[in-house]
Design an enzyme around this catalytic site. Sequence first.
Site, PDB file in Angstrom:
ATOM      1  N   SER A   1       0.529  55.855 -29.167  1.00 53.72           N
ATOM      2  CA  SER A   1       0.203  57.101 -29.863  1.00 53.72           C
ATOM      3  C   SER A   1      -0.938  57.808 -29.157  1.00 53.72           C
ATOM      4  O   SER A   1      -1.827  57.158 -28.582  1.00 53.72           O
ATOM      5  CB  SER A   1      -0.189  56.809 -31.314  1.00 53.72           C
ATOM      6  OG  SER A   1      -0.725  57.959 -31.945  1.00 53.72           O
TER       7      SER A   1
ATOM      8  N   TYR B   1      -6.058  52.466 -36.811  1.00 52.46           N
ATOM      9  CA  TYR B   1      -4.758  52.699 -36.166  1.00 52.46           C
ATOM     10  C   TYR B   1      -4.953  53.158 -34.725  1.00 52.46           C
ATOM     11  O   TYR B   1      -4.308  52.659 -33.800  1.00 52.46           O
ATOM     12  CB  TYR B   1      -3.989  53.753 -36.964  1.00 52.46           C
ATOM     13  CG  TYR B   1      -2.714  54.231 -36.335  1.00 52.46           C
ATOM     14  CD1 TYR B   1      -1.539  53.496 -36.438  1.00 52.46           C
ATOM     15  CD2 TYR B   1      -2.668  55.455 -35.660  1.00 52.46           C
ATOM     16  CE1 TYR B   1      -0.357  53.949 -35.872  1.00 52.46           C
ATOM     17  CE2 TYR B   1      -1.488  55.912 -35.091  1.00 52.46           C
ATOM     18  CZ  TYR B   1      -0.339  55.166 -35.204  1.00 52.46           C
ATOM     19  OH  TYR B   1       0.820  55.620 -34.636  1.00 52.46           O
TER      20      TYR B   1
END
Length: 252
Positions: free
Chosen positions: A127, A140
């Site tokens: 990501s 995250y």
Amino acid sequence: MELDGKVAVVTGGTRGVGAGIARAFVRAGAEVVVCARRPPEVPFPGVEFVPLDVRDTDAVGRLFAGLPRLDVLVNNAGGAPHRLLTEAGADRHARVVELNLLAPLAVSLAAYDRLRSAGGSIVMIGSVSGGRPSPGTAAYGAAKAGLESLARSMAVEWAPDIRVNTLVVGMVRTELSHLHYGDQDGIDAVARTVPLGRLAEPSDVGAAAVFLASDAAAYISGASLPVHGGGERPAFLDAATADHTPAADEES
């Protein structure tokens, strides 16, 4: 970029990005196994579903021990709720790291023997959050940064038998987009911040994953491929008062 006769496992492959990847692999000719805690709401033609929590290392081991062959592993399962660091204890943030970093490591280790025998490949779904500040999803982002580093180390340790690469994914329009961006006006406004003018579709990520898994990428390993529509426009460009139109840049 054909995958005829290849066997691929896609974790978290029942919705969103994972479903897009699974469908792309089917279209490329692969036999696809998707695993997640819940089955897809609508079964995918050509896809076998296996219930699995990727954090359960024993269950993960049984899954790969039961596969006669494995050519591609896509570590897609992951995610995190929006939660500021001070809104939860360390144990809650640790669970995010477990799902997004430790589980892909465990799954990759469980798949190692099958992939090594087939000369296969691993595609990590990273990501953009791993390369920039991620307020509200800090754990995250940290896990995704670690995942990209893990992939680079795997690519060296497991070469030449297994190729390992990462897709660094930006904003994707899925059935859950409203939870992140709001209504259609919010989604459209967010899309305008992307240089290509739209959010990615799951099929965009799927096509990139097929490429990295295919023989077209036979000499690519340890790479991080951005799939983010050009990234993010730097904030200073909109904040500056200087006129940077082409006419202003011309010299007489």
